[in-house]
Design a protein around this motif. Structure first.
Motif, PDB file in Angstrom:
ATOM      1  N   LEU A  23       0.767 -43.747  21.040  1.00  0.00           N
ATOM      2  CA  LEU A  23       1.081 -43.795  19.513  1.00  0.00           C
ATOM      3  C   LEU A  23       1.525 -45.070  19.145  1.00  0.00           C
ATOM      4  O   LEU A  23       1.290 -45.615  17.808  1.00  0.00           O
ATOM      5  CB  LEU A  23       2.040 -42.759  19.449  1.00  0.00           C
ATOM      6  N   ALA A  24       2.354 -45.605  20.005  1.00  0.00           N
ATOM      7  CA  ALA A  24       2.840 -46.978  19.611  1.00  0.00           C
ATOM      8  C   ALA A  24       1.602 -48.201  19.292  1.00  0.00           C
ATOM      9  O   ALA A  24       1.667 -48.853  18.536  1.00  0.00           O
ATOM     10  CB  ALA A  24       3.973 -47.664  20.734  1.00  0.00           C
ATOM     11  N   PHE A  25       0.761 -47.952  20.466  1.00  0.00           N
ATOM     12  CA  PHE A  25      -0.444 -49.088  20.356  1.00  0.00           C
ATOM     13  C   PHE A  25      -1.111 -48.802  18.980  1.00  0.00           C
ATOM     14  O   PHE A  25      -1.581 -49.848  18.198  1.00  0.00           O
ATOM     15  CB  PHE A  25      -1.299 -48.849  21.323  1.00  0.00           C
ATOM     16  N   LYS A  50       9.335 -53.845  25.463  1.00  0.00           N
ATOM     17  CA  LYS A  50      10.165 -53.443  26.662  1.00  0.00           C
ATOM     18  C   LYS A  50       9.353 -52.664  27.378  1.00  0.00           C
ATOM     19  O   LYS A  50       9.893 -52.323  28.750  1.00  0.00           O
ATOM     20  CB  LYS A  50      11.417 -52.686  26.001  1.00  0.00           C
ATOM     21  N   SER A  51       8.227 -52.017  27.212  1.00  0.00           N
ATOM     22  CA  SER A  51       7.603 -51.064  27.902  1.00  0.00           C
ATOM     23  C   SER A  51       6.358 -51.524  28.745  1.00  0.00           C
ATOM     24  O   SER A  51       5.972 -51.215  29.663  1.00  0.00           O
ATOM     25  CB  SER A  51       7.151 -49.742  27.088  1.00  0.00           C
ATOM     26  N   PRO A  75      12.260 -47.000  29.251  1.00  0.00           N
ATOM     27  CA  PRO A  75      11.806 -46.807  27.597  1.00  0.00           C
ATOM     28  C   PRO A  75      12.768 -45.551  27.354  1.00  0.00           C
ATOM     29  O   PRO A  75      12.850 -44.590  28.161  1.00  0.00           O
ATOM     30  CB  PRO A  75      10.468 -46.240  27.949  1.00  0.00           C
ATOM     31  N   GLN A  76      13.312 -45.785  26.115  1.00  0.00           N
ATOM     32  CA  GLN A  76      14.145 -44.959  25.360  1.00  0.00           C
ATOM     33  C   GLN A  76      13.319 -44.159  24.642  1.00  0.00           C
ATOM     34  O   GLN A  76      12.178 -44.372  24.071  1.00  0.00           O
ATOM     35  CB  GLN A  76      15.313 -45.435  24.818  1.00  0.00           C
ATOM     36  N   SER A 133       6.041 -40.600  28.183  1.00  0.00           N
ATOM     37  CA  SER A 133       6.137 -42.037  27.759  1.00  0.00           C
ATOM     38  C   SER A 133       4.700 -42.529  27.770  1.00  0.00           C
ATOM     39  O   SER A 133       4.591 -43.371  26.985  1.00  0.00           O
ATOM     40  CB  SER A 133       6.653 -42.577  29.208  1.00  0.00           C
ATOM     41  N   THR A 134       3.765 -41.984  28.199  1.00  0.00           N
ATOM     42  CA  THR A 134       2.197 -42.415  28.199  1.00  0.00           C
ATOM     43  C   THR A 134       1.901 -41.975  26.773  1.00  0.00           C
ATOM     44  O   THR A 134       1.239 -42.918  26.174  1.00  0.00           O
ATOM     45  CB  THR A 134       1.359 -41.705  29.396  1.00  0.00           C
TER      46      THR A 134
END
Length: 307
Positions: A10-12, A241-242, A304-305, A4-5
């Protein structure tokens, strides 16, 4: 490192770096392609690809009526108005300058959360707002910009797009949407593609087939669809959402730096001394807003999915 981390990191990276480059690609593409037609092709293509991938990953595509309605609202706020009209405004405003105007998003988010949730502003936030307003004034008051045809209208429309995107951020953080962020993004893309198709017809845009585009425009569109659309926007929905909405808004002071450099390097966009000073003041204000001691994290009932 927890999965999740890693996903959050990667999302940022996606919303920081990839979205910073989309200003350049949109500026190149809109020089040849009408803005709403551009958005229709981009988001419809990305939406179809996302749904195909989601189906291959055996994700549940079925959604409720409430989720579909919320997807329509989110798709309109983010992609139809927030992006479609923004790209239209790029015809009159440099890509780097537009990115700086978009960096005011945390200010809008702060005001909206104050109005909607009644959250009081902390001292750092007040300082940030003051610096942000000063920076915006220095940016838009430049004589070189005000004398350019269509620039005032372009600036006004960009600010309205930022408001739309900001409200969308607050809305999505609380709305009932498909649990899987990949599927949620796909629905928003397909809905936005249809609405932009209608807008293109209403405004009687001239459709130019991809075979007639220049090589640079074709490459820009591919990058916008795959990275700017599928990768970055899915990452954006995942982060909303996270982590807290304010943290997601920190992309607003990374994107302009990348956009300014790319616009200057590839498009020869001019950087005035006043623009540089204004950008420093504005981004400092954004930093004060997003670095408060107690960032109010919105409660999320779902974990988180995978995306």
């Amino acid at each position: 490192m927890k999965k999740s981390t890693l996903l959050v990191i990667l999302a940022f990276f996606s919303i920081y770096v990839i979205w910073g480059s989309t200003y350049l690609f949109n500026k190149i593409a809109v020089a040849e392609i009408p803005p709403f037609f551009l958005g229709f092709i981009r988001f419809t293509s990305a939406g179809i690809l996302i749904m195909i991938i989601a189906k291959a990953m055996k994700k549940e595509l079925k959604i409720t009526k409430s989720q579909f309605l919320n997807s329509i609202i989110a798709g309109f706020l983010f992609l139809v108005y927030g992006n479609g009209v923004f790209v239209w405004a790029l015809r009159y405003v440099d890509s780097g300058f537009a990115a700086l105007l978009a960096s005011t998003q945390p200010l809008f988010v702060l005001f909206l959360m104050r109005l909607i949730d009644g959250k009081k502003m902390q001292k750092k936030s007040i300082i940030g707002v003051c610096l942000g307003v000063l920076g915006m004034y220095l940016l838009v008051s430049q004589q070189e910009i005000s004398n350019t045809e269509g620039s005032v209208l372009g600036i006004f429309m960009i600010f309205s797009c930022v408001l739309s995107w900001s409200y969308g951020s607050v809305f999505v953080s609380k709305a009932d949407l498909p649990k899987n962020f990949f599927v949620s993004t796909g629905y928003q893309m397909l809905i936005a593609g249809f609405l932009l198709f209608v807008a293109s017809l209403v405004f009687n845009e001239t459709w130019n087939p991809p075979t007639n585009w220049t090589y640079k425009t074709q490459i820009s569109m591919v990058l916008l669809i795959i990275f700017g659309g599928i990768v970055a926007f899915t990452a954006f929905n995942y982060l909303l959402k996270s982590v807290s909405t304010e943290k997601v808004a920190t992309s607003a002071y990374v994107n302009p730096v990348i956009a300014l450099f790319l616009g200057w390097y590839f498009l020869d966009e001019e950087l005035t001394v006043q623009s540089i000073v204004a950008s420093i003041i504005l981004l400092t204000g954004v930093y004060f807003i997003t670095s408060r001691k107690r960032i109010a994290k919105l409660k999320v009932t779902t974990k988180p999915q995978k995306i």
